[in-house]
Design an enzyme around this catalytic site. Structure first.
Site, PDB file in Angstrom:
ATOM      1  CG  ASP A 305       4.316   9.808  -3.825  1.00 26.72           C
ATOM      2  OD1 ASP A 305       4.098  10.972  -3.461  1.00 26.72           O
ATOM      3  OD2 ASP A 305       3.644   8.844  -3.427  1.00 26.72           O
ATOM      4  CE1 TYR A 389      -1.596   5.189   2.035  1.00 23.11           C
ATOM      5  CE2 TYR A 389      -0.251   3.581   0.895  1.00 23.11           C
ATOM      6  CZ  TYR A 389      -1.470   3.967   1.407  1.00 23.11           C
ATOM      7  OH  TYR A 389      -2.553   3.148   1.289  1.00 23.11           O
TER       8      TYR A 389
HETATM    9 CU    CU Z   1      -3.792   3.498  -0.236  1.00 24.86          CU
END
Ligand code: CU
Length: 646
Positions: A305, A389
């Protein structure tokens, strides 16, 4: 409750050499480069950030003097298919350097992420595959641009590539990850936005449940949650001036970069009538999430990321009473899009104080008196949304000299679809026909250490039993054993909780009251190692996750543990490459790289949105002070009587 922001800061200009680039400075950098290099639409501005001054430049700078400003820029040219690094002087408007970096792919920009999805939705082969599954609205299909990593096929090498897992939603009210379209993937050239191939390998049905989690979808809501407010009637006990923060005896500066997001600079503590430095620069320098599913297409599921995308632009604008509670001060962050347009993220960084329970206590039963202190900690946080996320990054400063960092992981687990009744081997069912893939999140925090100065040593410390014998006749003996880590190879370390292992960073030039070098411990929290096989592409690319601790002598270009350009890099860059030289790490400016993994075998309770999981580590003073530095914390305002505490 009150909130203030630094929205006017850019109008006031730059106050310090470490201040992040302002909106004006980003715009000016882009204008200088467009003009000087004749850049048009083919140029993607991947990263425009402050070229941070070196320590000696910083030491030479005095308040009130003009502040030299330079921007470091990464440009990806989508026509020439080249990557360039530039340094632009904002003082004289000149391009200092313009270099072409061969054989690398710069990070994927959010603009490419969006354009890639449009290209995939428009592709006739993709539409045909959707139709075969009964999906007639491509606009309701979310296709994510994931770096192809090390998995380019013959003939594709050298291209800027993404692969796209996809999900279907009937409306925006659905959970975006509830309905994976199994086995349907595309590979896209991000320079040309050409869909190179469409893979369609599965007849698993799309799961039906919507995975709803919003309040109007999940009711009735519990009705016994009464208000809890944090009140500081006299205001908070910290001061923010520009990007400098002072709280109790702590002082530091808040930075921000497009790649790393929140950065802390020059963390120091006031003691012995001076500001004693501890950490010169602290940031989350990489985050990689390897997934463990070997099925066709999904074996590629792996994301950096920070290095492959950059988390600055993913940073949330925070809301008072929601993301943070209490007497909050916010700082804004300035990022930019791939055209070089500056974007201000309001309230990107949240700062406040929290009551943190007990700080210290003793009841003297003979004197019948009790001394007790409440602990208060200072919290600096920012939250990013990386597609499914959320990562909430926290730095905590405590009154006893402790520094802690923690990530709260939340959001939505990454899903695949399985045949009804099937139990997935490499994931866990979280809803009928819906599997959450086995995965891990490895964070690497880079700490440019400065324990009471820049010349530091590092020791490994663990505890040993002493063999029974003349030295240990009663068999009860155990002792802590410290070993200096002299070179980079010595310092490639794993945690060892059963031997109570930690690492001690000390300053050989400064002694404490008992004659030892002043020091800070790096104390690990929970941790794990990767499960990817030796020799796999995933592990080769993420060499830094094979050790928990690395220590290197400071070098300006050594900033990211998987190297400057992890996107599509085949491996070996960063820490494994630099430390092959096995340089000395004795009595020099040390950089500690601590890698910690959050291991995630999903639970049903992680669906449809995951309760926070936590992971982090601590920097704790170890003879840095001459006694408990929190003795001077005043007792709570309401006198605590012994009869109340016995
Ligand atoms: Cu996770």
């Amino acid at each position: 409750m009150a909130a203030t922001t630094d929205a006017t800061r850019t109008d006031r200009g730059v106050a310090h050499p470490l201040d992040p680039l302002t909106t004006d400075e980003i715009a000016r950098t882009v204008a200088i480069l467009r003009e000087g290099r004749g850049l048009g639409d083919e140029a993607r501005f991947v990263d425009i950030s402050l070229r941070e001054p070196e320590k000696d430049e910083l030491a030479r700078h005095e308040a009130g003097e003009p502040i030299p400003r330079e921007a470091a820029v990464v440009v990806a040219d989508r026509t020439a298919q080249t990557t360039h690094e530039a340094v632009v002087s904002l003082d004289d408007g000149a391009i200092g350097t313009w270099d072409t970096v061969p054989g690398v792919q710069a990070a994927i920009t959010l603009d490419e992420y969006v354009e890639c999805e449009q290209a995939v939705r428009a592709d006739p082969r993709f539409r045909e595959a959707l139709a075969r599954r009964g999906i007639s609205e491509p606009q309701n299909v979310m296709a994510e641009a994931w770096s192809l990593g090390g998995h380019a096929e013959p003939g594709e090498q050298g291209r800027r590539l993404a692969w796209t897992p996809c999900w279907y939603r009937e409306s925006l009210a659905d959970n975006a990850y509830a309905r994976p379209i199994e086995g349907l993937y595309t590979v896209v050239d991000l320079n040309t936005m050409e869909v190179l191939r469409v893979e369609d390998t599965s007849d698993v049905p799309v799961p039906e449940a919507s995975g709803a989690y919003r309040p109007d979808q999940v009711g009735p809501l519990r009705d016994d949650v009464r208000p809890l407010e944090v009140v500081q009637p006299e205001g908070p006990s910290f001061e923010v001036e520009g990007r400098e923060v002072r709280w109790q005896k702590w002082r530091f500066r808040v930075g921000f970069t497009p790649r790393e997001g929140l950065v802390l600079h020059t963390i120091s503590y006031h003691d012995q009538d001076r500001w004693r430095p501890i950490v010169h620069r602290a940031s989350y320098a990489e985050l990689v999430i390897p997934y463990g599913d070997p099925s066709p297409g999904r074996f590629r599921t792996n994301a950096y990321d920070i290095g492959e995308y950059g988390i600055g632009p993913m940073t949330n604008s925070l809301e008072l009473g929601c993301d943070c509670l209490g007497e909050i001060r916010y700082l804004d962050a300035v990022v930019h899009d791939s055209h070089g347009e500056p974007i201000t993220i309001g309230n990107a960084i949240c700062m406040h104080e929290e009551d943190y329970g007990l700080l210290w206590k003793h009841y003297d039963w003979q004197a019948e008196d009790s001394e007790v202190r409440r602990s208060r900690r200072f919290v600096i946080s920012s939250i990013i949304t990386a597609a499914n996320y959320e990562y909430a990054f926290y730095w905590y400063l405590y009154q006893d000299g402790t520094i802690e960092t923690e990530v709260k992981l939340t959001g939505i687990v990454l899903t695949s679809a399985v045949h009804p009744g099937e139990k997935p081997e490499y994931g866990r069912l979280v809803s009928p026909g819906l599997s959450a893939l086995n995965h891990q999140h490895f964070f690497c925090v880079r700490l440019d250490m400065a324990v009471d100065g820049h010349r530091n040593d590092v020791h490994e410390v663990h505890t040993e039993s002493v063999p029974a014998g003349p030295e240990n006749p009663y068999g009860n003996a155990f002792k802590a054993v410290a070993t200096q880590l002299s070179s980079e190879r010595d310092a490639q370390q794993l945690i060892d909780p059963l031997s109570a292992r930690f690492w001690r960073f000390s300053n050989p030039d400064r002694r404490n009251t008992v004659g030892d070098p002043v020091a800070y411990q790096l104390v690990p929290g929970s941790n794990v190692l990767p499960f990817a096989a030796e020799g796999s592409s995933g592990l080769a690319r993420a060499g830094f996750v094979t050790k928990h601790l690395w220590v290197t002598p400071y070098a300006p270009r050594e900033r990211y543990p998987a190297g400057e350009y992890p996107n599509q890099h085949l491996g070996g860059a960063g820490l494994p490459e630099w430390t092959a030289a096995d340089r000395s790490i004795e009595g020099t400016n040390l950089v500690a790289w601590y890698t910690f993994g959050s291991h995630h075998i999903a639970r049903v309770e992680d669906w449809p949105v995951m309760p926070v999981a936590r992971i982090g580590f601590t920097l704790m003073p170890d003879g840095f002070f001459d006694q408990n530095p929190a003795l001077d914390v005043p007792p709570p305002p309401h006198a605590c009587h012994p009869e109340h505490s016995s």
